[in-house]
Scaffold this motif. Structure first.
Motif, PDB file in Angstrom:
ATOM      1  N   GLY A  37     -48.555   3.370  28.643  1.00 53.64           N
ATOM      2  CA  GLY A  37     -49.604   2.734  29.439  1.00 53.64           C
ATOM      3  C   GLY A  37     -50.278   3.708  30.375  1.00 53.64           C
ATOM      4  O   GLY A  37     -51.493   3.645  30.592  1.00 53.64           O
ATOM      5  N   GLY A  41     -54.041   3.965  29.905  1.00 55.06           N
ATOM      6  CA  GLY A  41     -54.762   3.467  31.069  1.00 55.06           C
ATOM      7  C   GLY A  41     -55.398   4.571  31.887  1.00 55.06           C
ATOM      8  O   GLY A  41     -56.514   4.417  32.390  1.00 55.06           O
ATOM      9  N   LEU A  63     -52.232  -1.348  33.855  1.00 52.02           N
ATOM     10  CA  LEU A  63     -53.072  -2.052  32.891  1.00 52.02           C
ATOM     11  C   LEU A  63     -52.771  -1.596  31.468  1.00 52.02           C
ATOM     12  O   LEU A  63     -52.665  -2.409  30.551  1.00 52.02           O
ATOM     13  CB  LEU A  63     -54.547  -1.839  33.221  1.00 52.02           C
ATOM     14  CG  LEU A  63     -55.040  -2.473  34.516  1.00 52.02           C
ATOM     15  CD1 LEU A  63     -56.485  -2.072  34.785  1.00 52.02           C
ATOM     16  CD2 LEU A  63     -54.900  -3.983  34.466  1.00 52.02           C
ATOM     17  N   GLY A  64     -52.609  -0.301  31.292  1.00 56.24           N
ATOM     18  CA  GLY A  64     -52.275   0.225  29.970  1.00 56.24           C
ATOM     19  C   GLY A  64     -50.922  -0.255  29.485  1.00 56.24           C
ATOM     20  O   GLY A  64     -50.751  -0.602  28.312  1.00 56.24           O
ATOM     21  N   VAL A  67     -51.178  -3.742  28.241  1.00 55.01           N
ATOM     22  CA  VAL A  67     -51.771  -3.777  26.900  1.00 55.01           C
ATOM     23  C   VAL A  67     -50.720  -3.427  25.854  1.00 55.01           C
ATOM     24  O   VAL A  67     -50.626  -4.080  24.807  1.00 55.01           O
ATOM     25  CB  VAL A  67     -52.983  -2.821  26.810  1.00 55.01           C
ATOM     26  CG1 VAL A  67     -53.430  -2.628  25.372  1.00 55.01           C
ATOM     27  CG2 VAL A  67     -54.130  -3.329  27.668  1.00 55.01           C
ATOM     28  N   TRP A  70     -48.428  -6.345  25.372  1.00 56.39           N
ATOM     29  CA  TRP A  70     -49.115  -7.391  24.630  1.00 56.39           C
ATOM     30  C   TRP A  70     -49.134  -7.071  23.134  1.00 56.39           C
ATOM     31  O   TRP A  70     -48.859  -7.930  22.309  1.00 56.39           O
ATOM     32  CB  TRP A  70     -50.533  -7.568  25.178  1.00 56.39           C
ATOM     33  CG  TRP A  70     -51.295  -8.639  24.496  1.00 56.39           C
ATOM     34  CD1 TRP A  70     -51.205  -9.995  24.667  1.00 56.39           C
ATOM     35  CD2 TRP A  70     -52.260  -8.455  23.448  1.00 56.39           C
ATOM     36  NE1 TRP A  70     -52.051 -10.636  23.831  1.00 56.39           N
ATOM     37  CE2 TRP A  70     -52.718  -9.731  23.074  1.00 56.39           C
ATOM     38  CE3 TRP A  70     -52.789  -7.332  22.824  1.00 56.39           C
ATOM     39  CZ2 TRP A  70     -53.680  -9.912  22.075  1.00 56.39           C
ATOM     40  CZ3 TRP A  70     -53.755  -7.523  21.833  1.00 56.39           C
ATOM     41  CH2 TRP A  70     -54.180  -8.794  21.479  1.00 56.39           C
ATOM     42  N   VAL A  71     -49.439  -5.814  22.789  1.00 54.40           N
ATOM     43  CA  VAL A  71     -49.485  -5.396  21.390  1.00 54.40           C
ATOM     44  C   VAL A  71     -48.096  -5.515  20.758  1.00 54.40           C
ATOM     45  O   VAL A  71     -47.954  -6.026  19.643  1.00 54.40           O
ATOM     46  CB  VAL A  71     -50.035  -3.956  21.254  1.00 54.40           C
ATOM     47  CG1 VAL A  71     -49.813  -3.415  19.852  1.00 54.40           C
ATOM     48  CG2 VAL A  71     -51.509  -3.914  21.627  1.00 54.40           C
TER      49      VAL A  71
END
Length: 77
Positions: A37, A41, A63-64, A67, A70-71
């Motif tokens: 991340g 990010g 934020l990264g 993500v 989430w992936v």
């Protein structure tokens, strides 16, 4: 020194991202997600905002990492 900084920021970002997304991961997985991340990010934040610095890097890293989590969750389902 940059590698140590990346590990520290990655660990912090991974920890915060797992807490924000309410995900349980091992310590190593949390650090790895945070580092990924931080890389993703950090590049995105620098490209979008042209901002450098620890605060922008941490925000981008969190934020990264979110993500990446989430992936990973989508790939597991």
């Amino acid at each position: 020194m940059p590698v140590l900084f990346l590990l520290i920021i990655g660990a912090a970002a991974g920890f915060l991202a797992t807490r924000f997304m309410r995900v349980e991961m091992s310590t190593l997985a949390t650090i790895m997600v945070g580092i990924a991340g931080a890389l993703i990010g950090g590049m995105v934040i620098r490209l979008l905002l042209a901002a450098t610095g620890a605060v922008a890097g941490l925000v981008g890293a969190v934020l990264g990492a979110m993500v990446v989590i989430w992936v990973v969750q989508r790939l597991r389902s």
